[in-house]
Design a protein around this motif. Structure first.
Motif, PDB file in Angstrom:
ATOM      1  N   ASP A   1      -5.456   0.894  -4.255  1.00 41.31           N
ATOM      2  CA  ASP A   1      -5.297   2.330  -4.522  1.00 41.31           C
ATOM      3  C   ASP A   1      -6.499   3.130  -4.006  1.00 41.31           C
ATOM      4  O   ASP A   1      -6.346   4.198  -3.429  1.00 41.31           O
ATOM      5  CB  ASP A   1      -5.127   2.578  -6.026  1.00 41.31           C
ATOM      6  N   THR A   2      -7.704   2.593  -4.219  1.00 38.89           N
ATOM      7  CA  THR A   2      -8.928   3.278  -3.789  1.00 38.89           C
ATOM      8  C   THR A   2      -8.939   3.478  -2.283  1.00 38.89           C
ATOM      9  O   THR A   2      -9.285   4.562  -1.788  1.00 38.89           O
ATOM     10  CB  THR A   2     -10.171   2.474  -4.215  1.00 38.89           C
ATOM     11  N   TYR A   3      -8.554   2.445  -1.566  1.00 35.08           N
ATOM     12  CA  TYR A   3      -8.571   2.529  -0.113  1.00 35.08           C
ATOM     13  C   TYR A   3      -7.234   2.979   0.486  1.00 35.08           C
ATOM     14  O   TYR A   3      -7.069   2.998   1.691  1.00 35.08           O
ATOM     15  CB  TYR A   3      -9.011   1.180   0.491  1.00 35.08           C
ATOM     16  N   LYS A   4      -6.299   3.324  -0.411  1.00 34.46           N
ATOM     17  CA  LYS A   4      -4.983   3.839   0.010  1.00 34.46           C
ATOM     18  C   LYS A   4      -4.316   2.893   1.018  1.00 34.46           C
ATOM     19  O   LYS A   4      -3.841   3.301   2.079  1.00 34.46           O
ATOM     20  CB  LYS A   4      -5.105   5.250   0.565  1.00 34.46           C
ATOM     21  N   LEU A   5      -4.306   1.617   0.644  1.00 37.24           N
ATOM     22  CA  LEU A   5      -3.716   0.593   1.483  1.00 37.24           C
ATOM     23  C   LEU A   5      -2.284   0.327   1.058  1.00 37.24           C
ATOM     24  O   LEU A   5      -1.955   0.439  -0.126  1.00 37.24           O
ATOM     25  CB  LEU A   5      -4.532  -0.691   1.423  1.00 37.24           C
ATOM     26  N   GLN A   6      -1.455  -0.052   1.985  1.00 41.75           N
ATOM     27  CA  GLN A   6      -0.059  -0.330   1.675  1.00 41.75           C
ATOM     28  C   GLN A   6       0.054  -1.525   0.748  1.00 41.75           C
ATOM     29  O   GLN A   6      -0.656  -2.509   0.908  1.00 41.75           O
ATOM     30  CB  GLN A   6       0.741  -0.574   2.954  1.00 41.75           C
ATOM     31  N   GLN A   7       0.951  -1.435  -0.199  1.00 36.44           N
ATOM     32  CA  GLN A   7       1.107  -2.456  -1.219  1.00 36.44           C
ATOM     33  C   GLN A   7       2.007  -3.613  -0.813  1.00 36.44           C
ATOM     34  O   GLN A   7       1.969  -4.662  -1.406  1.00 36.44           O
ATOM     35  CB  GLN A   7       1.662  -1.823  -2.506  1.00 36.44           C
ATOM     36  N   SER A   8       2.873  -3.436   0.138  1.00 41.16           N
ATOM     37  CA  SER A   8       3.869  -4.460   0.440  1.00 41.16           C
ATOM     38  C   SER A   8       3.298  -5.671   1.118  1.00 41.16           C
ATOM     39  O   SER A   8       2.232  -5.771   1.558  1.00 41.16           O
ATOM     40  CB  SER A   8       4.973  -3.875   1.311  1.00 41.16           C
TER      41      SER A   8
END
Length: 186
Positions: A179-186
């Protein structure tokens, strides 16, 4: 009742001075003595205790300048690598590093001195505490410079893998990282 002295750390030189005598070592001298003892002792239990003490001193902002001047950040970095044979030393070292990462100067020091590369290698450490502290430290290092490195596919893959492990701590801290680095979760 709770008074000021009940909840305050020694966060100013004036306050620190009121709790020491003329015979006591200065804070910097005391930290130097700990570093010297850590570097000269061969007793592993003593090393564990000393690095744990240094990690505890990392909580107090009054020590940050001393940490940089005495190369304590480097001492921490040198002892968190996966080939460190003593997991307790690795755990205390990365905890100490994590404890002092709220300071922008310490963050910059880590970023400018290859600390990010050392931390990333430790994402494969066998000790869950070490991995948790490493990820927490990486969260503190959120910057343009770190974002470029931490958004690489191999890091994303490692975080996804860590999220699949049965540890709630690792799942939660990895989610916060993503979430902090706004990375994709999939």
């Amino acid at each position: 009742t709770w008074g000021e002295s009940s909840i305050c750390m020694f966060t100013s030189p004036k306050r620190l001075q009121t709790h020491t005598t003329g015979k006591d070592l200065s804070r910097c001298e005391y930290l130097q003595a700990l570093v010297n003892e850590f570097q000269t002792t061969t007793n592993e239990a003593e090393k564990e205790q000393i690095i744990a003490n240094l990690a505890n001193f990392a909580y107090d902002p009054i020590n940050y300048e001393h940490f940089r001047r005495l190369n304590i950040l480097d001492l921490f970095l040198d002892h968190i690598t996966p080939d460190q044979s003593n997991d307790k030393i690795a755990k205390f070292a990365v905890a100490g590093l994590c404890n002092c990462m709220c300071d922008p100067a310490n963050q910059q020091y880590i970023l400018e001195n290859d600390g990010l590369a050392v931390l990333l290698v430790c994402l494969t450490h066998s000790n869950e505490d070490v991995i948790t502290y490493v990820i927490t430290t990486l969260i503190y290092l959120n910057s343009e410079q770190s974002r470029q490195v931490l958004s690489q596919q191999n890091i994303l893959d490692r975080m996804r893998y860590l999220r699949t492990l049965p540890s709630n701590r690792l799942q939660n801290i990895t989610q916060i990282f993503m979430d902090t680095y706004k990375l994709q979760q999939s």
